[in-house]
Design an enzyme around this catalytic site. Structure first.
Site, PDB file in Angstrom:
ATOM      1  N   CYS A  69      39.590  39.308  36.179  1.00  0.00           N
ATOM      2  CA  CYS A  69      39.674  40.072  37.414  1.00  0.00           C
ATOM      3  C   CYS A  69      39.686  39.220  38.676  1.00  0.00           C
ATOM      4  O   CYS A  69      40.442  39.498  39.613  1.00  0.00           O
ATOM      5  CB  CYS A  69      38.560  41.111  37.483  1.00  0.00           C
ATOM      6  SG  CYS A  69      36.894  40.420  37.710  1.00  0.00           S
ATOM      7  N   HIS A 106      32.891  42.601  38.795  1.00  0.00           N
ATOM      8  CA  HIS A 106      34.301  42.994  38.734  1.00  0.00           C
ATOM      9  C   HIS A 106      34.865  43.116  40.144  1.00  0.00           C
ATOM     10  O   HIS A 106      34.297  43.800  40.997  1.00  0.00           O
ATOM     11  CB  HIS A 106      34.487  44.312  37.986  1.00  0.00           C
ATOM     12  CG  HIS A 106      35.919  44.760  37.971  1.00  0.00           C
ATOM     13  ND1 HIS A 106      36.921  44.007  37.397  1.00  0.00           N
ATOM     14  CD2 HIS A 106      36.531  45.861  38.492  1.00  0.00           C
ATOM     15  CE1 HIS A 106      38.076  44.618  37.553  1.00  0.00           C
ATOM     16  NE2 HIS A 106      37.866  45.738  38.219  1.00  0.00           N
ATOM     17  N   ASP A 121      43.864  48.174  41.225  1.00  0.00           N
ATOM     18  CA  ASP A 121      43.167  47.249  40.331  1.00  0.00           C
ATOM     19  C   ASP A 121      44.122  46.773  39.240  1.00  0.00           C
ATOM     20  O   ASP A 121      44.498  47.540  38.351  1.00  0.00           O
ATOM     21  CB  ASP A 121      41.960  47.958  39.716  1.00  0.00           C
ATOM     22  CG  ASP A 121      41.053  47.022  38.938  1.00  0.00           C
ATOM     23  OD1 ASP A 121      41.429  45.850  38.729  1.00  0.00           O
ATOM     24  OD2 ASP A 121      39.956  47.465  38.537  1.00  0.00           O
TER      25      ASP A 121
END
Length: 268
Positions: A69, A106, A121
């Site tokens: 991420c 995250h 995302d």
């Protein structure tokens, strides 16, 4: 971002420049998830990946890798800003179905388009929605790859993203509006690569697409469109990572990943 190679990025994704619209954002997020695999090979091998713009660009765009991420959404942010999108960063607590999350490990993005905020995302892996979701609470939203809903959690003050399946809701992660600095991201990246409770140093986790077919790896287990099987050799791992998912990896790196998988399996 000054100096971002947008042409190289779009070439990796196989698309043309997108307009600064909700449709353009959706096309970009879907293309990045489909063309740049989520992978934690560096943390799995004990390497803390660089999460600055230049480091991420070099790894993903010049060396043909994927990332997790902090890398994926740094790249996504830089591309969005180069295209003219209004984007901010948020840190989330992964829940994996739990009532509350753990540490803020995250990274996600919030993109504002014509007064509407979207959860954007490209770096969650697993059951991440292929398209961005408007920040509408308590309203089921359909993505190409599943049904989702955002709910407020009054105990934590977070917005929580849930995956919906057959009437059940599975919490993915929760986030708030706290400012996120580069130092926050560097600290989260360090935590993910050094903290014993983080999953990345202990498990190979890869998610990508072979054409339109979703393909995931958890250690030696392959999940292909819902069907699971076990890899039996470094050669089979190389085929999954480099042929099926298109990652560019030296043979020595693939062998090191395979050796670590087998070492952890055989550990007392």
């Amino acid at each position: 971002m000054s100096g971002f190679d947008l042409d190289l990025y779009l070439d990796r994704l196989g698309i043309d420049p997108v307009p600064v619209t909700a449709q353009g954002l959706a096309r970009l997020q879907s293309a990045q998830i489909r063309r740049i695999p989520f992978e934690d090979i560096d943390p799995f091998l004990g390497i803390a990946p660089g999460v600055g713009s230049e480091q991420v660009t070099d790894k993903i765009l010049h060396r043909g890798r994927g990332g997790y991420c902090f890398e994926q959404n740094r790249l996504f942010q830089d591309a969005l800003q180069a295209l003219g999108f209004d984007v901010t960063r948020r840190l989330a607590r992964v829940r994996k179905g739990a009532a509350q999350g753990g540490a803020r490990t995250h990274l996600l993005l919030i993109c504002r388009i014509e007064g509407t905020d979207y959860l954007a995302d490209a770096g969650f892996g697993g059951p991440t929605p292929l398209e961005p979701l408007p920040l509408r609470m308590d309203t089921p939203q359909e993505a190409t790859n599943g049904s989702y809903i955002l709910r407020d959690d009054p105990e934590t003050g977070e917005r929580v993203l849930f995956l919906r399946n057959l009437g059940e809701e599975f919490a993915l992660y929760g986030f708030d509006d706290a400012h996120v600095s580069d130092s926050d991201i560097e600290a989260g990246n360090f935590l993910c690569t050094h903290w014993p409770q983080a999953p990345f140093p202990h498990h190979l986790m890869v998610k990508g697409y072979d054409g339109d077919t979703p393909l995931g790896l958890m250690d030696r287990q392959v999940n292909e469109a819902g069907e699971k099987r076990l890899l039996t050799s470094a050669e089979a791992l190389h085929h999954a990572l480099c042929v099926r998912l298109g990652l560019v990896l030296p043979d020595a790196t693939v062998q090191a990943v395979w050796d670590r998988i087998t070492t952890l399996e055989n550990a007392p």
